[in-house]
Design a protein around this motif. Structure first.
Motif, PDB file in Angstrom:
ATOM      1  N   THR A  66      -7.433  -6.029   1.545  1.00 19.15           N
ATOM      2  CA  THR A  66      -7.540  -4.592   1.755  1.00 19.15           C
ATOM      3  C   THR A  66      -7.847  -3.834   0.476  1.00 19.15           C
ATOM      4  OG1 THR A  66      -6.411  -2.640   2.657  1.00 19.15           O
ATOM      5  CG2 THR A  66      -5.048  -4.211   1.453  1.00 19.15           C
ATOM      6  N   ASP A  67      -8.385  -2.623   0.657  1.00 23.65           N
ATOM      7  CA  ASP A  67      -8.572  -1.704  -0.461  1.00 23.65           C
ATOM      8  C   ASP A  67      -7.498  -0.621  -0.462  1.00 23.65           C
ATOM      9  OD1 ASP A  67      -9.356   0.001   1.617  1.00 23.65           O
ATOM     10  OD2 ASP A  67     -11.493  -0.212   1.172  1.00 23.65           O
ATOM     11  N   ALA A  72      -8.602  -2.770   6.111  1.00 21.16           N
ATOM     12  CA  ALA A  72      -7.759  -3.936   5.853  1.00 21.16           C
ATOM     13  C   ALA A  72      -8.121  -5.008   6.870  1.00 21.16           C
ATOM     14  CB  ALA A  72      -6.288  -3.570   5.970  1.00 21.16           C
ATOM     15  N   TYR A  73      -8.236  -6.241   6.411  1.00 19.78           N
ATOM     16  CA  TYR A  73      -8.513  -7.373   7.284  1.00 19.78           C
ATOM     17  C   TYR A  73      -7.298  -8.292   7.274  1.00 19.78           C
ATOM     18  CZ  TYR A  73     -10.361 -11.707   9.112  1.00 19.78           C
ATOM     19  OH  TYR A  73     -10.535 -12.849   9.862  1.00 19.78           O
ATOM     20  N   LEU A  74      -6.634  -8.408   8.407  1.00 20.75           N
ATOM     21  CA  LEU A  74      -5.495  -9.298   8.547  1.00 20.75           C
ATOM     22  C   LEU A  74      -6.046 -10.706   8.771  1.00 20.75           C
ATOM     23  CD1 LEU A  74      -2.492  -9.861   8.806  1.00 20.75           C
ATOM     24  CD2 LEU A  74      -2.591  -9.023  11.146  1.00 20.75           C
ATOM     25  N   ALA A  75      -6.073 -11.483   7.705  1.00 22.00           N
ATOM     26  CA  ALA A  75      -6.761 -12.771   7.711  1.00 22.00           C
ATOM     27  C   ALA A  75      -5.913 -13.909   8.267  1.00 22.00           C
ATOM     28  CB  ALA A  75      -7.215 -13.111   6.288  1.00 22.00           C
ATOM     29  N   THR A  76      -4.592 -13.812   8.157  1.00 23.01           N
ATOM     30  CA  THR A  76      -3.704 -14.853   8.661  1.00 23.01           C
ATOM     31  C   THR A  76      -2.455 -14.205   9.228  1.00 23.01           C
ATOM     32  OG1 THR A  76      -4.441 -16.422   6.950  1.00 23.01           O
ATOM     33  CG2 THR A  76      -2.378 -16.939   8.081  1.00 23.01           C
ATOM     34  N   LEU A  77      -2.113 -14.573  10.448  1.00 27.01           N
ATOM     35  CA  LEU A  77      -0.823 -14.217  11.035  1.00 27.01           C
ATOM     36  C   LEU A  77      -0.258 -15.508  11.593  1.00 27.01           C
ATOM     37  CD1 LEU A  77       1.258 -12.037  11.820  1.00 27.01           C
ATOM     38  CD2 LEU A  77       0.053 -11.848  14.008  1.00 27.01           C
ATOM     39  N   VAL A 100      -0.447  -0.918   4.054  1.00 22.69           N
ATOM     40  CA  VAL A 100      -1.824  -0.514   3.732  1.00 22.69           C
ATOM     41  C   VAL A 100      -2.002   0.988   3.854  1.00 22.69           C
ATOM     42  CG1 VAL A 100      -2.829  -2.750   4.318  1.00 22.69           C
ATOM     43  CG2 VAL A 100      -2.831  -0.928   6.034  1.00 22.69           C
ATOM     44  N   GLY A 101      -1.124   1.637   4.598  1.00 25.59           N
ATOM     45  CA  GLY A 101      -1.142   3.087   4.694  1.00 25.59           C
ATOM     46  C   GLY A 101      -1.976   3.620   5.841  1.00 25.59           C
ATOM     47  N   PRO A 102      -1.807   4.903   6.139  1.00 27.59           N
ATOM     48  CA  PRO A 102      -2.441   5.504   7.311  1.00 27.59           C
ATOM     49  C   PRO A 102      -3.939   5.739   7.181  1.00 27.59           C
ATOM     50  CG  PRO A 102      -1.272   7.170   6.075  1.00 27.59           C
ATOM     51  CD  PRO A 102      -0.954   5.849   5.437  1.00 27.59           C
ATOM     52  N   GLU A 103      -4.484   5.606   5.995  1.00 31.41           N
ATOM     53  CA  GLU A 103      -5.926   5.822   5.816  1.00 31.41           C
ATOM     54  C   GLU A 103      -6.756   4.587   6.118  1.00 31.41           C
ATOM     55  OE1 GLU A 103      -6.125   9.181   2.356  1.00 31.41           O
ATOM     56  OE2 GLU A 103      -5.802   7.120   1.711  1.00 31.41           O
ATOM     57  N   ALA A 104      -6.107   3.433   6.173  1.00 31.21           N
ATOM     58  CA  ALA A 104      -6.830   2.168   6.352  1.00 31.21           C
ATOM     59  C   ALA A 104      -6.756   1.688   7.794  1.00 31.21           C
ATOM     60  CB  ALA A 104      -6.266   1.099   5.418  1.00 31.21           C
ATOM     61  N   SER A 105      -7.894   1.279   8.332  1.00 26.30           N
ATOM     62  CA  SER A 105      -7.908   0.628   9.637  1.00 26.30           C
ATOM     63  C   SER A 105      -7.510  -0.833   9.437  1.00 26.30           C
ATOM     64  CB  SER A 105      -9.297   0.718  10.268  1.00 26.30           C
ATOM     65  OG  SER A 105     -10.242   0.028   9.480  1.00 26.30           O
TER      66      SER A 105
END
Length: 136
Positions: A66-67, A72-77, A100-105
Motif C-alpha cells: 500500500t501507499d 492497498a492490495y491485500l496480497a495474503t490472507l 491503511v486509513g480511510p483514503e485507501a481502497s
C-alpha cells in the motif's frame, strides 16, 4: 482451544513463522512456502503485516502492499485451519483497513473456490479487474 486472540502489526515477521501459518492455513500450494529466502523477500517488500496470535502462536496473517494514501492490495490472507470460523480473517481485514486509513481502497484477488468467503463477510466484488499471472 484456550487463550485470547491478540491482533497486532508485525513489520518484522520472520519467514519461518510466516511459512508455518501458510502451511497450517492450506495456502502453501499457492505460495512459495518451501522457499524461505523468497518468503523473506515477500515479507520485506510488504508495507503492512497484520497478525493474529493465540498463546504466542501465529494463527493468522494479512500481508498488504500500500501507499497508505490511495490504494492497498491485500496480497495474503491466511488463517490456520484449526482457527478458521472464529472471525479471524474478517478481523484481520478490519485491522488492515484501519491501518491503511480511510483514503485507501482495499483490493484482493481471491483464491479459486474462496470467493464465497469474501461475499459472506460483505466485501464487494469488483467486476472490472485485470491481471497478468506470475511466470514462476
Amino acid at each position: 482451544m484456550s487463550g485470547a486472540l491478540v491482533y497486532g502489526l508485525e513489520p518484522d515477521l520472520d519467514a519461518a513463522t510466516f511459512e508455518e501459518v501458510l502451511v497450517e492455513s492450506g495456502l502453501d500450494p499457492r505460495r512459495p512456502a518451501a522457499d524461505r529466502e523468497r518468503l523473506d523477500r515477500i515479507l520485506r517488500g510488504s508495507d503492512l503485516i497484520a497478525t493474529a496470535r493465540r498463546d504466542g502462536r501465529l494463527v493468522g496473517v494479512a500481508r498488504t502492499l500500500t501507499d497508505f494514501a490511495f490504494c492497498a492490495y491485500l496480497a495474503t490472507l491466511a488463517v490456520a485451519r484449526d482457527c478458521q470460523g472464529l472471525g479471524i480473517g474478517r478481523r484481520l481485514i478490519d485491522e488492515t483497513r484501519a491501518a491503511v486509513g480511510p483514503e485507501a481502497s482495499l483490493l484482493l484477488t481471491a483464491a479459486p473456490g474462496i470467493e464465497g468467503y469474501y461475499e459472506a463477510i460483505g466485501m464487494p466484488r469488483v467486476p472490472h479487474a485485470f491481471r497478468y499471472d506470475r511466470e514462476r
